[in-house]
Design an enzyme around this catalytic site. Structure first.
Site, PDB file in Angstrom:
ATOM      1  N   THR A  13       1.037   4.082   9.767  1.00  0.00           N
ATOM      2  CA  THR A  13       0.815   2.722   9.260  1.00  0.00           C
ATOM      3  C   THR A  13       1.551   2.495   7.932  1.00  0.00           C
ATOM      4  OG1 THR A  13      -1.376   2.718  10.285  1.00  0.00           O
ATOM      5  CG2 THR A  13      -0.986   1.057   8.591  1.00  0.00           C
ATOM      6  N   ILE A 136      -3.808  -3.201  -4.532  1.00  0.00           N
ATOM      7  CA  ILE A 136      -4.179  -3.582  -5.913  1.00  0.00           C
ATOM      8  C   ILE A 136      -3.690  -2.475  -6.850  1.00  0.00           C
ATOM      9  CG2 ILE A 136      -6.070  -4.224  -7.460  1.00  0.00           C
ATOM     10  CD1 ILE A 136      -7.877  -4.453  -4.945  1.00  0.00           C
ATOM     11  N   GLY A 187      -5.297  -0.889  11.639  1.00  0.00           N
ATOM     12  CA  GLY A 187      -4.668   0.151  10.809  1.00  0.00           C
ATOM     13  C   GLY A 187      -5.341   0.370   9.465  1.00  0.00           C
ATOM     14  N   ASP A 201     -14.366   8.406   1.916  1.00  0.00           N
ATOM     15  CA  ASP A 201     -13.141   7.805   1.392  1.00  0.00           C
ATOM     16  C   ASP A 201     -13.427   7.094   0.058  1.00  0.00           C
ATOM     17  OD1 ASP A 201     -10.267   6.750   1.886  1.00  0.00           O
ATOM     18  OD2 ASP A 201     -11.423   4.932   1.557  1.00  0.00           O
ATOM     19  N   LYS A 205     -12.045   8.008  -3.824  1.00  0.00           N
ATOM     20  CA  LYS A 205     -11.467   7.033  -4.752  1.00  0.00           C
ATOM     21  C   LYS A 205     -12.271   6.975  -6.058  1.00  0.00           C
ATOM     22  CE  LYS A 205      -9.616   4.382  -0.883  1.00  0.00           C
ATOM     23  NZ  LYS A 205      -9.882   3.346   0.105  1.00  0.00           N
ATOM     24  N   GLY A 303      -4.126  -1.515   4.709  1.00  0.00           N
ATOM     25  CA  GLY A 303      -3.182  -2.205   5.587  1.00  0.00           C
ATOM     26  C   GLY A 303      -1.752  -1.822   5.240  1.00  0.00           C
TER      27      GLY A 303
HETATM   28  P1  NDP Z   1      -1.440   7.230   9.944  1.00  0.00           P
HETATM   29  O1  NDP Z   1      -2.376   8.103  10.689  1.00  0.00           O
HETATM   30  O2  NDP Z   1      -1.170   5.878  10.448  1.00  0.00           O
HETATM   31  O3  NDP Z   1      -0.046   7.969   9.764  1.00  0.00           O
HETATM   32  C1  NDP Z   1       0.061   9.304   9.408  1.00  0.00           C
HETATM   33  C2  NDP Z   1       1.452   9.772   9.721  1.00  0.00           C
HETATM   34  O4  NDP Z   1       1.609  11.116   9.267  1.00  0.00           O
HETATM   35  C3  NDP Z   1       1.790   9.758  11.202  1.00  0.00           C
HETATM   36  O5  NDP Z   1       3.103   9.284  11.335  1.00  0.00           O
HETATM   37  C4  NDP Z   1       1.693  11.214  11.626  1.00  0.00           C
HETATM   38  O6  NDP Z   1       2.596  11.650  12.580  1.00  0.00           O
HETATM   39  C5  NDP Z   1       2.061  11.920  10.333  1.00  0.00           C
HETATM   40  N1  NDP Z   1       1.392  13.212  10.222  1.00  0.00           N
HETATM   41  C6  NDP Z   1       0.075  13.448  10.062  1.00  0.00           C
HETATM   42  N2  NDP Z   1      -0.132  14.780   9.996  1.00  0.00           N
HETATM   43  C7  NDP Z   1       1.059  15.369  10.101  1.00  0.00           C
HETATM   44  C8  NDP Z   1       1.476  16.722  10.118  1.00  0.00           C
HETATM   45  N3  NDP Z   1       0.618  17.728  10.000  1.00  0.00           N
HETATM   46  N4  NDP Z   1       2.788  16.983  10.257  1.00  0.00           N
HETATM   47  C9  NDP Z   1       3.684  15.969  10.410  1.00  0.00           C
HETATM   48  N5  NDP Z   1       3.337  14.668  10.409  1.00  0.00           N
HETATM   49  C10 NDP Z   1       2.037  14.384  10.251  1.00  0.00           C
HETATM   50  O7  NDP Z   1      -1.995   7.179   8.445  1.00  0.00           O
HETATM   51  P2  NDP Z   1      -1.820   6.007   7.393  1.00  0.00           P
HETATM   52  O8  NDP Z   1      -0.425   5.596   7.321  1.00  0.00           O
HETATM   53  O9  NDP Z   1      -2.877   5.002   7.605  1.00  0.00           O
HETATM   54  O10 NDP Z   1      -2.241   6.771   6.041  1.00  0.00           O
HETATM   55  C11 NDP Z   1      -1.335   7.608   5.363  1.00  0.00           C
HETATM   56  C12 NDP Z   1      -1.937   7.949   4.009  1.00  0.00           C
HETATM   57  O11 NDP Z   1      -2.121   6.758   3.267  1.00  0.00           O
HETATM   58  C13 NDP Z   1      -3.313   8.599   4.075  1.00  0.00           C
HETATM   59  O12 NDP Z   1      -3.435   9.522   3.021  1.00  0.00           O
HETATM   60  C14 NDP Z   1      -4.273   7.435   3.868  1.00  0.00           C
HETATM   61  O13 NDP Z   1      -5.502   7.845   3.323  1.00  0.00           O
HETATM   62  C15 NDP Z   1      -3.480   6.644   2.857  1.00  0.00           C
HETATM   63  N6  NDP Z   1      -3.804   5.230   2.800  1.00  0.00           N
HETATM   64  C16 NDP Z   1      -3.813   4.477   3.957  1.00  0.00           C
HETATM   65  C17 NDP Z   1      -4.068   3.135   3.897  1.00  0.00           C
HETATM   66  C18 NDP Z   1      -4.098   2.286   5.122  1.00  0.00           C
HETATM   67  O14 NDP Z   1      -4.394   1.089   4.993  1.00  0.00           O
HETATM   68  N7  NDP Z   1      -3.800   2.805   6.306  1.00  0.00           N
HETATM   69  C19 NDP Z   1      -4.317   2.463   2.608  1.00  0.00           C
HETATM   70  C20 NDP Z   1      -4.256   3.340   1.452  1.00  0.00           C
HETATM   71  C21 NDP Z   1      -4.010   4.673   1.571  1.00  0.00           C
HETATM   72  P3  NDP Z   1       2.909  11.060  14.026  1.00  0.00           P
HETATM   73  O15 NDP Z   1       2.753   9.582  13.969  1.00  0.00           O
HETATM   74  O16 NDP Z   1       4.329  11.439  14.217  1.00  0.00           O
HETATM   75  O17 NDP Z   1       1.961  11.717  14.958  1.00  0.00           O
HETATM   76  N1  HSE Z   2      -9.309   3.703   5.183  1.00  0.00           N
HETATM   77  C1  HSE Z   2      -9.105   3.116   3.906  1.00  0.00           C
HETATM   78  C2  HSE Z   2      -9.852   1.795   3.836  1.00  0.00           C
HETATM   79  C3  HSE Z   2      -7.645   2.870   3.675  1.00  0.00           C
HETATM   80  O1  HSE Z   2     -10.325   1.317   4.876  1.00  0.00           O
HETATM   81  O2  HSE Z   2      -9.976   1.243   2.763  1.00  0.00           O
HETATM   82  C4  HSE Z   2      -7.357   2.460   2.271  1.00  0.00           C
HETATM   83  O3  HSE Z   2      -7.499   3.524   1.381  1.00  0.00           O
END
Ligand code: NDP
Ligand code: HSE
Length: 430
Positions: A13, A136, A187, A201, A205, A303
Site C-alpha cells: 500500500t 499528519i 488498505g 498499533d 505510536k 492510506g
Molecule cells: P503492505 O502489507 O501493504 O505492504 C508490505 C510490502 O512489504 C509488500 O509489498 C510485501 O511484499 C513486502 N514485504 C513484507 N514482508 C516482506 C519480506 N519479509 N520480504 C520482502 N518483502 C516483504 O503494508 P503497508 O504498505 O500497509 O505498510 C507498510 C508499513 O507502513 C508498515 O510498517 C505499516 O505499519 C506502515 N504504515 C502503513 C500505513 C497504511 O495506511 N497502510 C500508514 C502508516 C504506516 P509482497 O507484496 O511482494 O508480498
Molecule cells: N493500521 C494503521 C491504522 C495504519 O489503521 O491507522 C496507519 O499507521
C-alpha cells in the site's frame, strides 16, 4: 541537479504510494528542494506481482540485500512492516552509513533504542515521520515546531482502522466484522489487523510519542493497552445517550511529580470535545505544551497517498541533510532524562460501568455499597426497565477514581451474585 538514489523495501500500500507520488510530483519536489530523488531499485517478496504502478521489471527483485547494498542507493526506504526482514535490513543499511526512512512503528517502538544508537554510531539517521499519524506530520511538529515546550499531555486518535470501525458502527449501525473488512479493503489495516483492533498499533505510536515528548523509550509491556474488539453497539448507544462518543485513545502525560503515564484504551469523550468529531480514517493528536498551550493536529492517519506524502517529506529532509553534510540533526534520546513511569493502578479517570443486574430489591444498594467501599463516588445511574431474562442493564457513571480502586470494586461486584454477566467498563476522558 544533484540526484539521490532511493532503494525501496516493500511494494505494498504505502510502497506503491511512494513510487506513484515520486513519479507524479518528482519535478515539483526537485524544484522545491533543489535535489531530485530517483528510484533505483525495489525489494519485495513477490517481485512479479502487478501492483498497477508502472516500474521497469529490472528494478524489482526479491533480493533485499542487493537493494540495500546497491552503491547507487543513497537512502533506504523501509515499507515492509513487521520486525524480521525490516529489522535486519534497517540494521544493514545503518551499518553501511545509509540513512533509513521508515513508517514502521512496531519496529521503532520495540527496537528504536538499538536502531537510533546504531544510526549514531554510523553517523547517519532514521526518519520515521509516517510512523505516527500517517499523513499528519506530527513527528516533525514535536521535534521541531514544539521544541521550546515542555509537553504536558498528548491525547491521540492514532489508529485509522479503529476510528473507521467505531465511526461506521456508531453512524451506520454496522456490525464490527463487516466494517473491519472495509478498512482492510481500503488498505488502512495492518497486515495482521489484530494489531489495530487490539490497540497494539496505537500503543506502538504512543510509545514513539512518549519518546519524543519525554526522551524515554517505554517498554510496551508497561503500557496499559486495551483494544476495541469487545466494544458493543449497546455501549456506543448508551454513551451517545449520556453525551459521549467512544474513541480508541492514546493518552501520554506527565504528572506534577514528574511521572509519565502512557495508556491506550477505548474512552468515552464528551460529544463537544474536539477529538469526538474526528471521524472515519482520520486521526487527530491534541498536544498541550507549556508555552504553546493546546493544539490539535488533524488529518488522514492511514492510506496509500497520505502516508506516502509523509514518507516523501522525510526523503526530502534526508536528501537535504546529505546535500549539506548535516546528518544527525536530531538526538537519539531527546531530553535524555530518566523519567519514572506512573504505576498503572494510579491512573485516574471517570468510568462508565454497565452491569446486568438481577431486578430484585436491594441489588442497587449492594452495588453502590461496593463502589463506596473503594472510595468511588457515583455521578449518575441509569436503569432500564427491560433486560434479558431476570437481568436489567444498569449504567453507572463514576466520578474520578484510580484504576486500582475501580478494578477492586468490580471484583467485589463480581463476587456479589447479582450480576448476570461480566461488567463492562469504559474510561471517560474529559
Ligand atoms: P503492505 O502489507 O501493504 O505492504 C508490505 C510490502 O512489504 C509488500 O509489498 C510485501 O511484499 C513486502 N514485504 C513484507 N514482508 C516482506 C519480506 N519479509 N520480504 C520482502 N518483502 C516483504 O503494508 P503497508 O504498505 O500497509 O505498510 C507498510 C508499513 O507502513 C508498515 O510498517 C505499516 O505499519 C506502515 N504504515 C502503513 C500505513 C497504511 O495506511 N497502510 C500508514 C502508516 C504506516 P509482497 O507484496 O511482494 O508480498
Ligand atoms: N493500521 C494503521 C491504522 C495504519 O489503521 O491507522 C496507519 O499507521
Amino acid at each position: 541537479m544533484k540526484e539521490f538514489g532511493i532503494g525501496l523495501l516493500g511494494f505494498g500500500t504505502v510502497g506503491t504510494g511512494v513510487v506513484e507520488g515520486l513519479r507524479r510530483n518528482g519535478d515539483l519536489i526537485a524544484s522545491r528542494l533543489g535535489v531530485r530523488p530517483v528510484l533505483r531499485s525495489i525489494g519485495t517478496r513477490n517481485p512479479t506481482r502487478d501492483r498497477g504502478v508502472p516500474v521497469a521489471p529490472a528494478k524489482i527483485s526479491a533480493n533485499l540485500e542487493s537493494v540495500v547494498d546497491d552503491p547507487s542507493v543513497d537512502i533506504v526506504v523501509e515499507l515492509m512492516g513487521g520486525k524480521d526482514a525490516a529489522l535486519t535490513m534497517t540494521r544493514r543499511a545503518l551499518a553501511r552509513g545509509k540513512p533509513v526512512v521508515t513508517a514502521n512503528k512496531a519496529l521503532l517502538a520495540e527496537h528504536g533504542a538499538e536502531l537510533f544508537r546504531l544510526a549514531a554510531e554510523h553517523n547517519t539517521d532514521i526518519y520515521f515521520g509516517a510512523s505516527v499519524g500517517g499523513g499528519i506530520p506530527i513527528i516533525r511538529v514535536l521535534r521541531e515546531g514544539l521544541v521550546a515546550n515542555r509537553i504536558l499531555s498528548i491525547h491521540g486518535i492514532l489508529n485509522g482502522t479503529c476510528n473507521y470501525i467505531l465511526t461506521r458502527m456508531e453512524q451506520e449501525h454496522l456490525p464490527f466484522d463487516a466494517v473491519l473488512r472495509e478498512a482492510q479493503d481500503n488498505g488502512y489495516a495492518e497486515a495482521d489487523p489484530a494489531f489495530d483492533i487490539d490497540g497494539i498499533d496505537t500503543a506502538h505510536k504512543a510509545v514513539i510519542l512518549a519518546w519524543l515528548a519525554y526522551g524515554v523509550h517505554i517498554p510496551l509491556n508497561q503500557v496499559l493497552v486495551e483494544g476495541i474488539r469487545n466494544l458493543s453497539a449497546a455501549d456506543i448507544r448508551y454513551g451517545a445517550d449520556l453525551g459521549y462518543r467512544v474513541k480508541l485513545l492514546a493518552v501520554v502525560k506527565r504528572h506534577d511529580d514528574g511521572a509519565v503515564e502512557v495508556r491506550v484504551h477505548p474512552a468515552m469523550v464528551p460529544r463537544d470535545h474536539m477529538l469526538a468529531s474526528v471521524h472515519g480514517v482520520f486521526n487527530a493528536i491534541m498536544v498541550q505544551g507549556d508555552l504553546s498551550g493546546r493544539g490539535v493536529f488533524y488529518g488522514r492517519g492511514a492510506g496509500r497517498e497520505p502516508t506516502a506524502s509523509t514518507v516523501i517529506g522525510d526523503i526530502g529532509d534526508v536528501m537535504k541533510n546529505l546535500l549539506g553534510g548535516s546528518a544527525r540533526r536530531f538526538r537519539a534520546t531527546p531530553g535524555a532524562e530518566s523519567v519514572p513511569l506512573l504505576d498503572r493502578g494510579q491512573a485516574r479517570t471517570r468510568h462508565y460501568l454497565r452491569l446486568a443486574l438481577r431486578d430484585r430489591p436491594g441489588t442497587l444498594a449492594r452495588i453502590t455499597a461496593a463502589l463506596g467501599n473503594h472510595g468511588i463516588s457515583i455521578a449518575s445511574v441509569l436503569q432500564q426497565e427491560q433486560g434479558t431474562g431476570d437481568h436489567v442493564p444498569v449504567v453507572i457513571v463514576t466520578h474520578e477514581c484510580r484504576e486500582r480502586e475501580c478494578q477492586a470494586a468490580l471484583q467485589e461486584i463480581a463476587g456479589l451474585d447479582v450480576a448476570g454477566s461480566e461488567p463492562v467498563r469504559i474510561r471517560i476522558e474529559e
